[in-house]
Design a protein around this motif. Structure first.
Motif, PDB file in Angstrom:
ATOM      1  N   ALA A 141       0.950  -1.232  -0.007  1.00 39.47           N
ATOM      2  CA  ALA A 141      -0.067  -0.042   0.100  1.00 39.47           C
ATOM      3  C   ALA A 141       0.981   1.366  -0.061  1.00 39.47           C
ATOM      4  CB  ALA A 141      -1.002   0.232   1.208  1.00 39.47           C
ATOM      5  N   GLY A 142       0.177   2.586  -0.109  1.00 43.00           N
ATOM      6  CA  GLY A 142       0.834   3.563   0.104  1.00 43.00           C
ATOM      7  C   GLY A 142       0.346   4.262   1.402  1.00 43.00           C
ATOM      8  N   SER A 143       1.151   5.038   2.123  1.00 48.79           N
ATOM      9  CA  SER A 143       0.529   5.719   3.216  1.00 48.79           C
ATOM     10  C   SER A 143      -0.406   6.848   2.873  1.00 48.79           C
ATOM     11  CB  SER A 143       1.690   6.319   3.895  1.00 48.79           C
ATOM     12  OG  SER A 143       2.311   7.385   3.218  1.00 48.79           O
ATOM     13  N   GLY A 144      -1.458   7.108   3.700  1.00 49.02           N
ATOM     14  CA  GLY A 144      -2.324   8.306   3.401  1.00 49.02           C
ATOM     15  C   GLY A 144      -2.745   9.115   4.750  1.00 49.02           C
ATOM     16  N   ASN A 145      -3.992   9.579   4.554  1.00 52.32           N
ATOM     17  CA  ASN A 145      -4.540  10.357   5.711  1.00 52.32           C
ATOM     18  C   ASN A 145      -6.352  10.193   5.641  1.00 52.32           C
ATOM     19  OD1 ASN A 145      -4.659  12.401   7.549  1.00 52.32           O
ATOM     20  ND2 ASN A 145      -5.166  14.112   6.181  1.00 52.32           N
ATOM     21  N   SER A 146      -6.591   8.874   5.439  1.00 54.83           N
ATOM     22  CA  SER A 146      -7.990   8.448   5.157  1.00 54.83           C
ATOM     23  C   SER A 146      -8.546   8.111   6.548  1.00 54.83           C
ATOM     24  CB  SER A 146      -8.162   7.271   4.271  1.00 54.83           C
ATOM     25  OG  SER A 146      -7.501   6.211   4.716  1.00 54.83           O
ATOM     26  N   GLY A 147     -10.027   8.217   6.746  1.00 55.45           N
ATOM     27  CA  GLY A 147     -10.395   7.693   8.075  1.00 55.45           C
ATOM     28  C   GLY A 147     -10.229   8.979   8.855  1.00 55.45           C
ATOM     29  N   ASN A 148     -10.261   8.628  10.313  1.00 51.37           N
ATOM     30  CA  ASN A 148     -10.101   9.477  11.593  1.00 51.37           C
ATOM     31  C   ASN A 148      -8.721   9.661  11.661  1.00 51.37           C
ATOM     32  OD1 ASN A 148     -12.747   9.343  11.986  1.00 51.37           O
ATOM     33  ND2 ASN A 148     -12.712   7.962  13.791  1.00 51.37           N
ATOM     34  N   SER A 149      -8.068  10.741  10.880  1.00 53.80           N
ATOM     35  CA  SER A 149      -6.569  10.892  10.808  1.00 53.80           C
ATOM     36  C   SER A 149      -6.539  12.512  10.927  1.00 53.80           C
ATOM     37  CB  SER A 149      -5.775  10.315   9.903  1.00 53.80           C
ATOM     38  OG  SER A 149      -4.741  10.799   9.346  1.00 53.80           O
ATOM     39  N   THR A 150      -5.356  12.845  11.559  1.00 54.61           N
ATOM     40  CA  THR A 150      -4.958  14.299  11.504  1.00 54.61           C
ATOM     41  C   THR A 150      -4.085  14.997  10.792  1.00 54.61           C
ATOM     42  OG1 THR A 150      -3.661  13.989  13.561  1.00 54.61           O
ATOM     43  CG2 THR A 150      -5.987  14.674  14.088  1.00 54.61           C
ATOM     44  N   GLY A 151      -3.406  13.897   9.885  1.00 54.65           N
ATOM     45  CA  GLY A 151      -2.373  14.177   8.984  1.00 54.65           C
ATOM     46  C   GLY A 151      -1.994  12.848   8.330  1.00 54.65           C
ATOM     47  N   PRO A 152      -1.082  12.856   7.479  1.00 49.39           N
ATOM     48  CA  PRO A 152      -0.507  11.798   6.726  1.00 49.39           C
ATOM     49  C   PRO A 152       0.411  10.895   7.417  1.00 49.39           C
ATOM     50  CG  PRO A 152       0.476  13.752   5.687  1.00 49.39           C
ATOM     51  CD  PRO A 152      -0.556  14.121   6.577  1.00 49.39           C
ATOM     52  N   HIS A 153       0.025   9.537   7.585  1.00 53.32           N
ATOM     53  CA  HIS A 153       0.789   8.742   8.583  1.00 53.32           C
ATOM     54  C   HIS A 153       0.415   7.406   8.543  1.00 53.32           C
ATOM     55  CE1 HIS A 153      -2.804   8.947  11.048  1.00 53.32           C
ATOM     56  NE2 HIS A 153      -2.237   7.934  11.530  1.00 53.32           N
ATOM     57  N   LEU A 154       0.912   6.089   8.880  1.00 50.16           N
ATOM     58  CA  LEU A 154       0.755   5.124   8.830  1.00 50.16           C
ATOM     59  C   LEU A 154       0.289   4.459  10.317  1.00 50.16           C
ATOM     60  CD1 LEU A 154       0.356   2.085   7.775  1.00 50.16           C
ATOM     61  CD2 LEU A 154       2.610   1.804   8.506  1.00 50.16           C
ATOM     62  N   HIS A 155      -0.766   4.018  10.581  1.00 48.46           N
ATOM     63  CA  HIS A 155      -1.101   3.397  11.906  1.00 48.46           C
ATOM     64  C   HIS A 155      -0.910   1.785  11.698  1.00 48.46           C
ATOM     65  CE1 HIS A 155      -3.499   2.490  15.558  1.00 48.46           C
ATOM     66  NE2 HIS A 155      -4.055   1.655  15.172  1.00 48.46           N
ATOM     67  N   PHE A 156      -0.107   1.465  12.617  1.00 48.81           N
ATOM     68  CA  PHE A 156       0.229  -0.114  12.718  1.00 48.81           C
ATOM     69  C   PHE A 156      -0.275  -0.791  13.734  1.00 48.81           C
ATOM     70  CE2 PHE A 156       3.435  -3.569  13.166  1.00 48.81           C
ATOM     71  CZ  PHE A 156       3.143  -4.372  12.039  1.00 48.81           C
ATOM     72  N   GLU A 157      -0.730  -2.158  13.633  1.00 54.79           N
ATOM     73  CA  GLU A 157      -1.111  -2.916  14.804  1.00 54.79           C
ATOM     74  C   GLU A 157      -0.844  -4.417  14.503  1.00 54.79           C
ATOM     75  OE1 GLU A 157      -5.446  -0.514  15.713  1.00 54.79           O
ATOM     76  OE2 GLU A 157      -5.293  -2.909  15.224  1.00 54.79           O
ATOM     77  N   ILE A 158      -0.428  -4.889  15.915  1.00 55.93           N
ATOM     78  CA  ILE A 158      -0.188  -6.499  15.490  1.00 55.93           C
ATOM     79  C   ILE A 158      -1.230  -7.092  16.682  1.00 55.93           C
ATOM     80  CG2 ILE A 158       1.398  -8.376  16.433  1.00 55.93           C
ATOM     81  CD1 ILE A 158       3.573  -6.618  15.524  1.00 55.93           C
ATOM     82  N   LEU A 159      -2.033  -8.107  16.306  1.00 58.15           N
ATOM     83  CA  LEU A 159      -2.984  -8.577  16.885  1.00 58.15           C
ATOM     84  C   LEU A 159      -2.642 -10.025  17.337  1.00 58.15           C
ATOM     85  CD1 LEU A 159      -4.501  -6.762  14.475  1.00 58.15           C
ATOM     86  CD2 LEU A 159      -6.328  -7.177  15.992  1.00 58.15           C
ATOM     87  N   VAL A 160      -2.861 -10.442  18.575  1.00 54.15           N
ATOM     88  CA  VAL A 160      -2.678 -11.854  19.200  1.00 54.15           C
ATOM     89  C   VAL A 160      -3.819 -12.316  19.860  1.00 54.15           C
ATOM     90  CG1 VAL A 160      -1.286 -13.377  20.603  1.00 54.15           C
ATOM     91  CG2 VAL A 160      -0.167 -11.173  19.651  1.00 54.15           C
ATOM     92  N   GLY A 161      -4.305 -13.290  19.035  1.00 52.58           N
ATOM     93  CA  GLY A 161      -5.727 -13.830  19.658  1.00 52.58           C
ATOM     94  C   GLY A 161      -6.765 -12.873  19.484  1.00 52.58           C
ATOM     95  N   GLY A 162      -6.739 -11.822  18.500  1.00 51.47           N
ATOM     96  CA  GLY A 162      -7.563 -10.857  18.279  1.00 51.47           C
ATOM     97  C   GLY A 162      -7.594  -9.638  19.093  1.00 51.47           C
ATOM     98  N   ASN A 163      -6.536  -9.634  20.029  1.00 52.28           N
ATOM     99  CA  ASN A 163      -6.111  -8.420  20.669  1.00 52.28           C
ATOM    100  C   ASN A 163      -5.019  -7.783  20.464  1.00 52.28           C
ATOM    101  OD1 ASN A 163      -8.625  -9.015  22.588  1.00 52.28           O
ATOM    102  ND2 ASN A 163      -7.550 -10.713  23.322  1.00 52.28           N
ATOM    103  N   GLN A 164      -5.053  -6.595  20.350  1.00 55.41           N
ATOM    104  CA  GLN A 164      -4.002  -5.423  20.021  1.00 55.41           C
ATOM    105  C   GLN A 164      -2.984  -5.622  21.160  1.00 55.41           C
ATOM    106  OE1 GLN A 164      -7.166  -4.393  19.792  1.00 55.41           O
ATOM    107  NE2 GLN A 164      -7.439  -3.199  17.684  1.00 55.41           N
TER     108      GLN A 164
END
Length: 529
Positions: free
Chosen positions: A499-522
C-alpha cells in the motif's frame, strides 16, 4: 691466394687474438682490487644519530652507537648498584658521507647517552614475582608470597589440610621459572628437591568417575567411598616467574588474593538451548531479567522470542582464578527426573503443552559433585537406592521457528506510541492500540511478515485499511492508507509493498497506523518487531 697461404694467415690472426685476450685478462686482474676499493670508498656512508631535537653525533657504524648505549646503561647500573629498566628509544640514523663526518669520540658519546638515560633511570625496578592467569597478572614481592596467595585461595575449601601446593623451580636462569604443582598430601613423595617450595593447599591429578567406581563392592555398598574432597585443582593454568618490575606494581599478599579469588562480574556468551526461556536463563544465571534485556539489542522485552542456538551476552559473577573441587557426598534426598520432551513438527517453538505433571522421588545416594568455588557445576550419581520412584514432567513442544516481524516502512517519525495518550484533535482514542509513523503521502508500506490478506478496503475510522493473517496466528493491520495494492485472499511475502500511506479515516495528518493482534487483541508492536 692458395690454400697454404690462407692457412698461414688464419693461424697468425688467431695467435694475435689470443695474445690480446690474455693481456686484457691480466690487466683486469691486476687492477681489480684497486677498482673494488674505489667502489667501496664511493659507497662508504656513516650515520648522524639523533632523537627528536637532540643530536648525539656521527658514528662510523650503527653497532658503534649500540655499544656506546650499552656502556652508558652499564655505567649507570654500577653507580646505582642495580638493574636499569628503560624502554629503548627510537633513535634516528641519517646516512652521511665520510668527508663531511667529524666522528664523535666514544667517551663523549657514552657521556651524552648517560646524561640522557639518567633521568628515566632514577627509580630502578625491584625484584618481584608475577602470578599470571590467562591475560591477567599480579605482582608480589617474592615467590614465597606468590605461593601464599595461591595457597590461601585453596585453603578456603581444604579445611582438613588434605592437599599441598608445591612448585618446581628451574634455577638454570637468573630469574627462576616456577611451575606450580598440586598434590594430595598423602601422595607427596618424601625427600622433595631442595628447590621445591611447599605450603598447605593443593590437589592431586583429576580422578574420573570410572576410577572411583572401579573398586570391588563390599557387603556394604556405601563403604567403598571415601567421602569428602577427592580432588582439587585450579580452574585455569597458573604461571609464576621472577624478575624486575616497577616497585608500584607490587601488591601485598592479601590484595593479590582478593584480586585473583574474589568474584567479579565477567561478560560471557550464553547459547540458548532447547526449552530455554528468558525467565529460565535469568534465574539460572542469577542475572536480573531487565539487565539481561538491556545487554542484548535483540531483546526488546521479556516477551521477545528466542531460538535454539541464539547467542546472548550475559554477565556471570566469577573470580579471575577459580578453584575446582570434587567431593564424594552421601545424602538422602528428594530428586526430580529430567523433563521428557515430545516434539511436535507442526507447532512453533514458542508453543508448548504440559502432558504430565511431575512428582519428586526420594533416594539414598552417593554423588560425585563438582564445584567451582561455591557454585555446583555438575553432579554424577555413583550409587543410589531409590526409596520412592519419581515421575518426570512431560512437555510437548514445537520445532518450527516462528515467523519474524519487521518495521513496515522505511524512515518515518513515530508520532504516537502504543498505550494511553491524549486524544489528538479530539477524534482519536485516548488508548492507542498501535504505533503511528508520520510520513509523506504515498510512502511505500510493506508487509511486516508473510501471510494472507484477509481485509483490503475501507474500514470506518481506520480509513483505507489492510489486515494480514500470518502462519503463527497473529494478524497485522495497516490503516489510514491512500492506495491499496493487494486484494483479499492474496498471499504476500515479508517486505512486499502492499500500500501507500495516507490520511484517510479518523486522521489528523498523513501517517501509517500499524497494529499487531494476538488472539484478536492488539498488543504492543515493539514486543515483536
Amino acid at each position: 691466394m692458395n690454400r697454404r697461404r690462407r692457412s698461414k694467415y688464419h693461424l697468425v690472426r688467431t695467435n694475435v687474438f689470443l695474445i690480446v685476450l690474455s693481456l686484457s685478462a691480466f690487466l683486469y686482474v691486476l687492477f681489480l682490487p684497486q677498482r673494488r676499493a674505489d667502489e667501496e670508498k664511493e659507497l662508504q656512508v656513516h650515520y648522524r644519530v639523533s632523537l627528536g631535537d637532540q643530536f648525539f653525533g656521527v658514528v662510523r657504524e650503527k653497532d658503534d652507537f649500540y655499544e656506546a648505549y650499552a656502556a652508558a646503561k652499564n655505567s649507570i647500573a654500577k653507580e646505582k648498584d642495580g638493574i636499569i629498566y628503560t624502554d629503548f628509544p627510537e633513535f634516528t640514523f641519517e646516512a652521511c658521507e665520510e668527508d663531511h663526518a667529524p666522528f664523535v669520540k666514544e667517551e663523549v658519546l657514552v657521556a651524552t647517552l648517560k646524561s640522557y638515560l639518567e633521568p628515566s633511570a632514577t627509580e630502578a625496578p625491584v625484584k618481584g614475582c608475577m602470578i599470571k592467569v590467562g591475560d591477567d597478572a599480579v605482582y608480589v614481592a617474592s615467590a614465597q608470597d606468590a605461593m601464599s596467595v595461591l595457597a590461601t585461595g585453596l585453603a578456603e575449601y581444604d579445611k582438613k589440610d588434605m592437599f599441598e601446593l608445591s612448585v618446581l623451580v628451574d634455577t638454570s636462569t637468573e630469574f627462576s621459572a616456577l611451575t606450580p604443582r598440586i598434590v594430595k598430601t598423602a601422595d607427596l613423595p618424601t625427600g622433595e628437591d631442595e628447590d621445591t617450595l611447599r605450603l598447605n593447599a593443593g590437589a592431586m591429578d583429576v580422578l574420573t568417575v570410572d576410577d572411583l567406581t572401579a573398586e570391588s563392592v563390599s557387603s556394604d555398598p556405601y563403604a567403598q567411598y571415601e567421602y569428602g574432597i577427592i580432588d582439587m585443582q585450579f580452574a585455569d593454568a597458573v604461571q609464576m616467574s621472577e624478575g624486575y618490575v616497577p616497585e608500584e606494581y607490587i601488591m601485598d599478599v592479601q590484595k593479590a588474593k582478593e584480586y585473583l579469588f574474589d568474584v567479579q562480574d565477567t561478560k560471557q556468551i550464553y547459547t540458548v538451548k532447547r526449552g530455554d526461556t528468558l525467565s529460565d536463563i535469568s534465574v539460572d544465571l542469577g542475572l536480573p531479567l531487565p539487565q539481561l534485556i538491556a545487554m542484548n539489542d535483540a531483546l526488546v522485552s521479556e516477551k521477545t522470542e528466542i531460538s535454539v542456538g541464539q547467542e546472548l551476552l550475559v554477565t556471570i559473577p566469577v573470580p579471575i582464578l577459580g578453584v575446582y573441587r570434587l567431593e564424594e557426598v552421601r545424602r538422602k534426598e528428594a530428586y526430580d527426573l529430567p523433563i521428557e520432551y515430545v516434539y511436535n513438527d507442526s507447532w512453533y517453538t514458542s508453543d508448548r503443552k504440559t502432558l504430565r505433571q511431575p512428582s519428586s522421588g526420594f533416594r539414598d545416594a552417593v554423588a560425585l559433585v563438582t564445584y567451582e568455588n561455591d557454585a555446583q557445576i555438575s553432579e554424577d550419581i555413583l550409587y543410589e537406592e531409590v526409596l520412592a520412584e519419581g515421575v518426570a514432567k512431560k512437555v510437548e513442544v514445537g520445532t518450527i521457528v516462528p515467523p519474524t516481524y519487521v518495521k513496515p516502512l522505511a524512515g518515518g517519525r513515530i508520532s504516537s506510541y502504543f498505550g494511553y495518550r491524549r486524544s489528538p484533535g479530539g477524534i482519536g482514542s485516548s488508548y492507542h492500540k498501535g504505533i503511528d509513523w508520520a510520513c509523506p503521502m504515498g510512502t511505500p508500506i510493506m508487509a511486516s511478515c508473510g501471510g494472507t490478506v484477509t481485509q483490503a478496503g475501507w474500514s470506518g475510522g481506520y480509513g483505507y485499511c489492510i489486515v494480514i493473517k500470518h502462519p503463527d496466528g497473529k494478524q497485522t493491520r495497516y490503516a489510514h492508507l491512500s492506495r491499496i495494492y493487494v486484494s483479499v485472499g492474496q498471499a504476500v511475502s515479508q517486505g512486499q509493498t502492499i500500500a501507500g500511506s495516507g490520511n484517510s479515516g479518523n486522521s489528523t495528518g498523513p501517517h501509517l497506523h500499524f497494529e499487531i493482534l494476538v488472539g484478536g487483541n492488539q498488543v504492543n508492536p515493539f514486543d515483536y518487531l
